[in-house]
Motif scaffolding. Structure first.
Motif, PDB file in Angstrom:
ATOM      1  N   LEU A  87       0.837  -1.200   0.000  1.00  0.00           N
ATOM      2  CA  LEU A  87       0.000   0.000   0.000  1.00  0.00           C
ATOM      3  C   LEU A  87       0.869   1.246   0.000  1.00  0.00           C
ATOM      4  CD1 LEU A  87      -2.698   1.553   0.330  1.00  0.00           C
ATOM      5  CD2 LEU A  87      -2.377   1.303   2.800  1.00  0.00           C
ATOM      6  N   ARG A  88       1.843   1.280   0.890  1.00  0.00           N
ATOM      7  CA  ARG A  88       2.731   2.452   0.963  1.00  0.00           C
ATOM      8  C   ARG A  88       3.481   2.650  -0.343  1.00  0.00           C
ATOM      9  NH1 ARG A  88       6.485   3.106   5.974  1.00  0.00           N
ATOM     10  NH2 ARG A  88       6.963   4.888   4.666  1.00  0.00           N
ATOM     11  N   LEU A  89       3.962   1.579  -0.920  1.00  0.00           N
ATOM     12  CA  LEU A  89       4.713   1.689  -2.168  1.00  0.00           C
ATOM     13  C   LEU A  89       3.857   2.318  -3.259  1.00  0.00           C
ATOM     14  CD1 LEU A  89       7.353   1.072  -3.651  1.00  0.00           C
ATOM     15  CD2 LEU A  89       6.404  -1.157  -4.235  1.00  0.00           C
ATOM     16  N   SER A  90       2.625   1.853  -3.395  1.00  0.00           N
ATOM     17  CA  SER A  90       1.774   2.393  -4.459  1.00  0.00           C
ATOM     18  C   SER A  90       1.411   3.849  -4.199  1.00  0.00           C
ATOM     19  CB  SER A  90       0.510   1.545  -4.626  1.00  0.00           C
ATOM     20  OG  SER A  90      -0.252   1.535  -3.440  1.00  0.00           O
ATOM     21  N   VAL A  91       1.103   4.201  -2.962  1.00  0.00           N
ATOM     22  CA  VAL A  91       0.721   5.579  -2.640  1.00  0.00           C
ATOM     23  C   VAL A  91       1.924   6.512  -2.736  1.00  0.00           C
ATOM     24  CG1 VAL A  91      -0.094   7.084  -0.773  1.00  0.00           C
ATOM     25  CG2 VAL A  91      -1.252   4.912  -1.222  1.00  0.00           C
ATOM     26  N   GLU A  92       3.043   6.109  -2.172  1.00  0.00           N
ATOM     27  CA  GLU A  92       4.208   6.992  -2.130  1.00  0.00           C
ATOM     28  C   GLU A  92       4.812   7.216  -3.512  1.00  0.00           C
ATOM     29  OE1 GLU A  92       6.757   5.469   0.970  1.00  0.00           O
ATOM     30  OE2 GLU A  92       5.161   5.719   2.453  1.00  0.00           O
ATOM     31  N   VAL A  93       4.852   6.191  -4.355  1.00  0.00           N
ATOM     32  CA  VAL A  93       5.392   6.361  -5.704  1.00  0.00           C
ATOM     33  C   VAL A  93       4.497   7.297  -6.510  1.00  0.00           C
ATOM     34  CG1 VAL A  93       5.849   5.161  -7.882  1.00  0.00           C
ATOM     35  CG2 VAL A  93       6.673   4.193  -5.734  1.00  0.00           C
ATOM     36  N   GLU A  94       3.200   7.113  -6.422  1.00  0.00           N
ATOM     37  CA  GLU A  94       2.272   7.992  -7.134  1.00  0.00           C
ATOM     38  C   GLU A  94       2.370   9.421  -6.624  1.00  0.00           C
ATOM     39  OE1 GLU A  94      -0.589   9.107  -9.955  1.00  0.00           O
ATOM     40  OE2 GLU A  94       0.675   7.335  -9.787  1.00  0.00           O
ATOM     41  N   SER A  95       2.470   9.577  -5.310  1.00  0.00           N
ATOM     42  CA  SER A  95       2.597  10.917  -4.722  1.00  0.00           C
ATOM     43  C   SER A  95       3.863  11.608  -5.199  1.00  0.00           C
ATOM     44  CB  SER A  95       2.627  10.837  -3.194  1.00  0.00           C
ATOM     45  OG  SER A  95       1.409  10.355  -2.712  1.00  0.00           O
TER      46      SER A  95
END
Length: 113
Positions: A87-95
């Motif tokens: 979850l963090r990987l997907s949110v942080e990369v997109e951010s």
């Protein structure tokens, strides 16, 4: 940090009130300056206190809503931990991508500085 946060939430420390000095907090809680600094940094990151240069730390007039966090005790198994990391990987990369796309030239200069 929790004790100070509770004083703020309960109204014992009103918006705009100045926090005690580092030395006073060290004495009150019987902890080191490092511990006090970490606690104040946590409250600052949560938007509960704001610094005023040369004056000290003050209770925020408009406290930010509590940040999104997942308590450590909810991550009991490896699959739960992996799911959180995904979850963090997907949110942080997109951010990060959105920030890069939307940054101004001034933002880029400030980051470089």
């Amino acid at each position: 940090a929790e004790s100070l946060a509770e004083k703020i939430r309960s109204g014992q420390l009103q918006p705009g009130a100045q926090l005690p000095t580092e030395a006073e907090l060290c004495a009150e809680y019987d902890v080191s300056r490092t511990v006090v600094r970490e606690a104040v940094a946590r409250l600052r990151s949560e938007g509960m206190v704001v610094p005023e240069q040369g004056r000290g730390m003050f209770v925020s007039q408009t406290p930010a809503p509590r940040n999104f966090s997942i308590p450590d005790e909810t991550l009991r198994t490896l699959p739960e931990t992996i799911a959180l990391l995904e979850l963090r990987l997907s949110v942080e990369v997109e951010s990060a991508g959105l920030c890069a796309e939307r940054r101004t030239d001034k933002d880029a200069r400030d980051i470089r500085a």
